[in-house]
Design an enzyme around this catalytic site. Structure first.
Site, short mmCIF file in Angstrom:
data_model
loop_
_atom_site.label_atom_id
_atom_site.label_comp_id
_atom_site.label_asym_id
_atom_site.label_seq_id
_atom_site.Cartn_x
_atom_site.Cartn_y
_atom_site.Cartn_z
CD GLU A 17 -62.13 -89.21 -1.37
OE1 GLU A 17 -61.99 -88.76 -0.22
OE2 GLU A 17 -61.18 -89.73 -2.00
CE1 TYR B 136 -59.90 -84.53 0.01
CE2 TYR B 136 -61.95 -85.69 0.47
CZ TYR B 136 -60.61 -85.71 0.17
OH TYR B 136 -59.96 -86.90 0.01
CG ASP C 37 -57.11 -85.10 2.80
OD1 ASP C 37 -55.99 -84.58 2.59
OD2 ASP C 37 -57.31 -86.33 2.73
#
Ligand code: SF4
Length: 391
Positions: free
Chosen positions: A38, A118, A136
């Site tokens: 990520e 996030y 996102d």
């Protein structure tokens, strides 16, 4: 929750299980692997990240392996991905976690350097199977279209800047609370958070694309308000544009030739590199010496050499124009040659002559930022003028 939404969430699950792309971080999604992937995927395309992720996992397969690595080695594995604070934060985070234990909740993950809402949501939902939200760009597009979410502002009126900020944060809060209510509702329907959140991201990345979304194939088509109004491309509404800042960088590609082998009459080529200090852009990476560091102004006559390359690149809202001139060390004014000698003695870990290997640009243990790589590639290929952007 309406029946149509329940059906749509189940349809989203089935669609994802049928159509999910095979990606390396989706196999064995441990918290560490999801965390690394990520962070790499921020501002960077999936196809670019895949080889970096594979190489990273070969070198640093565990949090401990990453914590034990030297920063130079970590940055070298990141070189070319841009936004190097991400790599430094991963390294710092790994050191912290290796000394303690892995976080088990969103709140605990938010305390790890470089982990924002996030990433914390992605790790908790994908690796830990907790019903935590993620938003996102891809998820935003799906949510904004399904619910026709508006930013509710006139972006042209400058006097509205305070109101604009308030509305922007209320738009963001709405997205997060919607994402949270969806993942929790899906969880009650026995749709796993790992599947649901990744399905939303996948939908945004593949079918619900910015232009010409493929609504005929979409599992959420029945509940999508934008589709109903044929207004898909009006959502999400564009963000207010940030003010751009122009930056000029003047650098020198200082070269030196030296015969290093008794067997051959060939001379090796060396380049002068300096390491960006703490707090600078690309801190810890190697760069060509900036003219301010060399102590010269922009006039070629002051430093010798006149072959000039201009590249343009972007870092966040900075638009940078980098000018590089190539100059042989012996052509530099004596005062600058002395300055280089002094710096090499004073700071050998931050100033180096590095042997040029044109095939792979430079030796593997030197981590270079994207702009320098671009300059060196142009130097190798015959020094043409071009423009480009750092991702
Ligand atoms: S129906 Fe179309 S616009 Fe709506 S979520 Fe699906 S792909 Fe996106």
């Amino acid at each position: 929750m309406r029946n149509s939404e329940k059906l749509a969430f189940k349809a989203l699950q089935s669609w994802f299980e049928r159509s999910a792309r095979t990606l390396p971080w989706r196999e064995n999604p441990t918290p560490y692997r999801v965390w690394v992937s990520e962070i790499m995927l921020q501002q960077t395309q999936v196809s670019t990240v895949i080889p970096y992720f594979d190489r990273w996992m070969r070198s640093f397969p565990t949090v401990k392996a990453l914590a034990d690595a030297e920063e130079a080695q970590v940055l070298e594995h990141w070189a070319g991905l841009g936004y190097y604070s991400r790599a430094r934060n991963l390294h710092q985070g790994a050191k912290r976690l290796a000394a303690g234990r892995m976080p088990e909740s969103r709140e605990e993950w938010l305390e790890v350097p470089g982990v924002g809402p996030y990433t914390a949501g992605a790790i908790c939902s994908i690796a830990l199977q907790k019903p935590e939200a993620i938003v996102d760009g891809n998820v935003e597009r799906v949510l904004a279209r399904v619910c026709c979410l508006s930013r509710l502002i006139s972006q042209r009126n400058p006097s509205l800047s305070r109101q604009k900020k308030a509305q922007e944060s209320s738009y963001s809060a709405t997205l997060w609370s919607l994402a949270e209510s969806w993942v929790k509702a899906a969880f009650e329907l026995k749709v796993k958070p790992r599947v649901f959140n990744q399905a939303l991201m996948e939908l945004g990345a593949t079918l619900c694309r910015p232009r010409e979304p493929l609504c005929a194939l979409c599992p959420l088509a029945e509940i999508c308000q934008a589709k109903k109004r044929t207004q898909q491309e009006l959502f999400p509404e564009p963000k207010p544009k940030p003010e751009l800042i122009k930056v000029q960088e003047d650098c020198s590609l200082v070269i030196r030739r030296e015969k290093t082998s008794k067997k051959s009459s060939d001379e090796d080529l060396f380049l002068l590199l300096t390491q960006a200090p703490e707090g600078a852009w690309r801190a810890g990476l190697w760069d060509l010496p900036h003219d301010a560091w060399l102590g010269v102004n922009g006039e070629p006559s002051e430093r010798g050499g006149d072959a000039r390359l201009v590249i343009n690149y972007a870092v966040t809202r900075h638009r940078i124009r980098r000018t590089t001139r190539v100059v042989h060390n012996s052509e530099l004014p004596p005062s600058i040659q002395r300055k280089i000698e002094q710096e090499l003695k004073k700071n050998p870990s931050r100033v180096r002559w590095v042997r040029w290997r044109a095939s792979d640009l430079l030796p593997e243990d030197v981590a270079l930022g994207a702009p320098v790589r671009k300059v060196l590639k142009n130097f190798r290929d015959g020094w043409t003028i071009e423009s480009g952007h750092e991702n």
